[in-house]
Each structure stands twice: as structure tokens, then as C-alpha cells.
Motif scaffolding. Sequence first.
Motif, PDB file in Angstrom:
ATOM      1  N   GLU A   1      -8.392  33.995  -7.359  1.00 16.93           N
ATOM      2  CA  GLU A   1      -8.146  32.550  -7.462  1.00 16.93           C
ATOM      3  C   GLU A   1      -7.827  31.953  -6.089  1.00 16.93           C
ATOM      4  N   GLU A   2      -7.061  32.684  -5.327  1.00 19.38           N
ATOM      5  CA  GLU A   2      -6.703  32.213  -3.983  1.00 19.38           C
ATOM      6  C   GLU A   2      -7.960  31.985  -3.138  1.00 19.38           C
ATOM      7  N   ALA A   3      -8.932  32.895  -3.279  1.00 18.38           N
ATOM      8  CA  ALA A   3     -10.131  32.802  -2.438  1.00 18.38           C
ATOM      9  C   ALA A   3     -11.170  31.825  -2.980  1.00 18.38           C
ATOM     10  N   SER A   4     -11.224  31.705  -4.312  1.00 19.31           N
ATOM     11  CA  SER A   4     -12.355  30.955  -4.888  1.00 19.31           C
ATOM     12  C   SER A   4     -11.925  29.683  -5.612  1.00 19.31           C
ATOM     13  N   GLY A   5     -10.630  29.584  -5.899  1.00 14.62           N
ATOM     14  CA  GLY A   5     -10.178  28.436  -6.701  1.00 14.62           C
ATOM     15  C   GLY A   5     -10.471  28.616  -8.180  1.00 14.62           C
ATOM     16  N   ILE A   6     -10.998  29.782  -8.545  1.00 10.26           N
ATOM     17  CA  ILE A   6     -11.334  30.025  -9.959  1.00 10.26           C
ATOM     18  C   ILE A   6     -10.400  31.094 -10.519  1.00 10.26           C
ATOM     19  N   HIS A   7      -9.807  30.799 -11.678  1.00 10.65           N
ATOM     20  CA  HIS A   7      -8.985  31.821 -12.329  1.00 10.65           C
ATOM     21  C   HIS A   7      -9.892  32.607 -13.266  1.00 10.65           C
ATOM     22  N   PRO A   8     -10.184  33.883 -12.940  1.00  8.00           N
ATOM     23  CA  PRO A   8     -11.130  34.634 -13.779  1.00  8.00           C
ATOM     24  C   PRO A   8     -10.471  35.038 -15.103  1.00  8.00           C
ATOM     25  N   PRO A   9     -11.012  34.603 -16.230  1.00  6.59           N
ATOM     26  CA  PRO A   9     -10.358  34.929 -17.511  1.00  6.59           C
ATOM     27  C   PRO A   9     -10.636  36.368 -17.944  1.00  6.59           C
TER      28      PRO A   9
END
Length: 462
Positions: free
Chosen positions: A419-427
Amino acid sequence: MKYISTRGQAPELTFEDAMLTGLARDGGLYVPAEIPTMSKAEIAALAGLSYEEVAFRVMRPFLGDCFTDEEFRGIIARAYDGFGHAARAPLVQLAPNHFLLELFHGPTLAFKDFAMQLIGQLFETALKRRGESVTIVGATSGDTGSAAIQAFGGLDAVNVFILYPHGRVSEVQRRQMTTPTDANVHALAVDGDFDDCQAALKDMFNDFDFRDEVRLAGVNSINFARVLAQVVYYFTSAVSLGAPERKVSFTVPTGNFGDIFAGFIAKQMGLPIDQLVVATNQNDILHRCLSGQGYHKGETIPSISPSMDIQVSSNFERALFYAYGQDGGAVAQLMDELKSGGFEVSQGAMQALQEHYVSGRCSEAETSATITSERAASGELLCPHSAIGVKVANEQRNPAVPMVTLATAHPAKFPAAVEEASGIHPPLPPRMADLYDRSERVTRIANDLTTLETHIRKHIAH
Ligand SMILES: Cc1ncc(COP(=O)(O)O)c(C=O)c1O
Ligand SMILES: N[C@@H](CCOP(=O)(O)O)C(=O)O
């Protein structure tokens, strides 16, 4: 088919005995006395077959007569039945001639499931037939432990104790180890790092009284059966990219050297592999060694790819065994020197290693940057370990040869870094959606052999 120790002083064993024995009694690792080969025609014939059928054809020659064909086919079928992708190990394209081998569709979302699901079935079949039970102790930096607990939880003939470094695994990895409710599995949070856990495990194997009393068995890549199961996806991926007519290269995020060593075995079997690229994180002892700087332990610095935070890379011993012309005495001498901090590799052995392996390292910043850039370039959301592979592959690859980078874990196992790198929280996949709500069961324990052995004895008794 016989198995011999990398230190040359332990009895030769069959596949099944080597699998149930774990570490050789001279402290070495078992390898096949001879590596079976496949002809070009046999490799070509793998094209279009199911993963399970390729697994059968590639692994069968290593088993000797320990399992019948029918037994082994059943074992393979059960092992991969629970995977979340029909191809088991699908390939996706990242760029022209660069492919990602997704090895995270198994029950615990990491490549460890490929081997652990299989050896769970192999252990169960062998122990049932023998009427025996064993105590499995495993050391983990996060993924081996969760895969082992998943594969062996609930089996009657095994007790499982997993040693992981307290505070040095991701929350998802920890919860995968601490939330299962099977009475035969035990998560132990050790005050130390992964190397301490692995050293304690090897000390238990070398304490023959304890080893024999509890019937100690190992499911780390100490166990050649683990490595063998990982050979299969080198074949499935290379063949789908044109092998044996075309050479294929592989980049492998590396820590304990089991996965890349499986690539070496595939190459010795006849698979036309061009480069085997070892990709390390900032704990880059392997990269330094393969660059000719000797093998010298440093301090393990925690990273955003915690599964690769390793200094004593267990399977490098197997690589050295082949680089030193199968000279067990030379390997034993190096492993002795390692106890006092490290060793130099002879010129001839270095040349042999460099014939098979190239290497690269990836810093923390580069790992994050690769997660960001690969998401933008191909849409693929990488876990930090896989990102290390992609970054090093891009530096090392020959654009004319297909490069396969192994994606060793699902991004959802390391959500904070991703998330830190991509802004996406992987579910997490829906079947694990309640992982954060389940209660945890874990014992915090000192990094002390007597304390660990006492704990294990007591809990087997119960
Ligand atoms: C996600 C992940 N990637 C890479 C590795 C390194 O693999 P190996 O230890 O086989 O070198 C590990 C740990 O083994 C891992 O769990
Ligand atoms: N990264 C591994 C470390 C142990 O490796 P193994 O292949 O020898 O089991 C982990 O996730 O535990």
C-alpha cells in the motif's frame, strides 16, 4: 535411486527415508546420488499437459520404488486440488519477453504451498503405511511456517512446531500461523531472527538423543522433497514458452536458496535454462558471494521483504557441493568455517558457481519503486519479494531470451509495504477475509535450545 549427504559421512537413503529423516546425521543435506535426466523428446511431450501430469513425469524418477505410480498420482491430485487457479502456476506477461510466474494461488498464498501440499500427502501416505508418527519442527521467516501448518494441521501422525522470529514476520503471515485451531500445530515466537530459528532447528537435528526420542522430521528445504516439488514449475513455464526448442531464463527472489536450487536441478535434468538469476534484498550475502567476495555473515537488517531476511542460506550448501565436484569433505570444512563467521570460495568452485548463477541485489527504495512502476507499466501488483525479482531481472536479462521472474507471494501477505508503494490495499481472498477476527494461539519463547526442546517434549506428551 539413492540419496547422499553433502558432507559425505551419513548413510545413503532411499527417497522416502531421506524425506522422513530431514537433516543428514553428519549435518549435511541430502541430494540424489545421480540427477535423473529427461530427453528433448520427453520435455517436448510435456507441452499442453496438466500441471499435475507434468508434476508426475518430472518427479517420478526421483522416487525410486518408494511409492507406486497410482499412489503418487493420487498424492499429486490431492496436493493441487485446493489451488485457486486451474493452471496452478499461471504465467502472465509483464513486457516483451519478460513473464511473471504466479506461484501464490495455493492455500497460504506463497510458493511454499507447491511443495508443502505435496509433502503433506507424501508424509501421510508413508507414515500410515509404516504405522509411525513424527514430530515436525520447522524454522520460518513467515511463509514456510504458514504453509506447513496448513498442510499438516489435523493429521494424526504428526505434531508440528514452527519457530518464527518474534516481530519479524508480516501480520498476515503471523496470523496464518497462530490462528489455526488444530491441536497438533504449535506456533513458537522466538526471540531472535530467522537465522537463530534455523540454527536451533539444525541443533535439534544434531542432538541425537532429542532427535531420536521425538522422531524429529523437517519440512524446510533441508528436505529434498521440498526442493523436488519446486522443480516442476520450471518445466511447466519453460515448456509453455517454447522449451526445449528455445532457451528460457529465470530470476528468483532468493533467501534460503531452495527455489533457485530447484532451477539448477531442472537444468541438470535437461531443461534448456540460459540464466539462473539470484535476486537478493539488502541482506545480500548471496549476491556478494556470487560476485567473488566470499561468504561472510553480517547482521540481518529487517526489510520490507521479511521472508528473505536470511544470512545463513541453507541450500547454498547444496550449490557448493556441486561446485566443489561433490566433495563432501570440502563442504564440511566450509560449513565449519561458517560457524566462525564465513569462508572464501576456491577459484575453481567460484567458476563453477558463476557458470550456473548470476546475481543482483535490490535496496528497500528500489523494491518500493519497482512495486510502483510495475503497477503503472503492466498493471501487476507485486509483493515486495516478487518486486525484487522483477528489478534484478530487468538489470540482468538478455532481451532476446524469455525471462521468467518467479512471483513468490501474493501482495496481500504484505499489505503495508504494497500500500505504501502503490496506494492500493491488496485484499485477502474471500476464504481468508476473517483472518484478522480469528483469535491467536502462540507461545513466546527464548532462543535457547534446552528451552525449546523442553517445550516440544512437553507438548508432544499432551
Ligand atoms: C515470499 C518468498 N520469496 C522468496 C523466498 C526465498 O526463497 P528461498 O528461500 O527458496 O530462496 C521466500 C522464502 O523462502 C519467500 O517466502
Ligand atoms: N523464506 C522461508 C525461509 C525458510 O525457507 P525453506 O525454504 O528452507 O523452508 C520462509 O518463508 O520461512
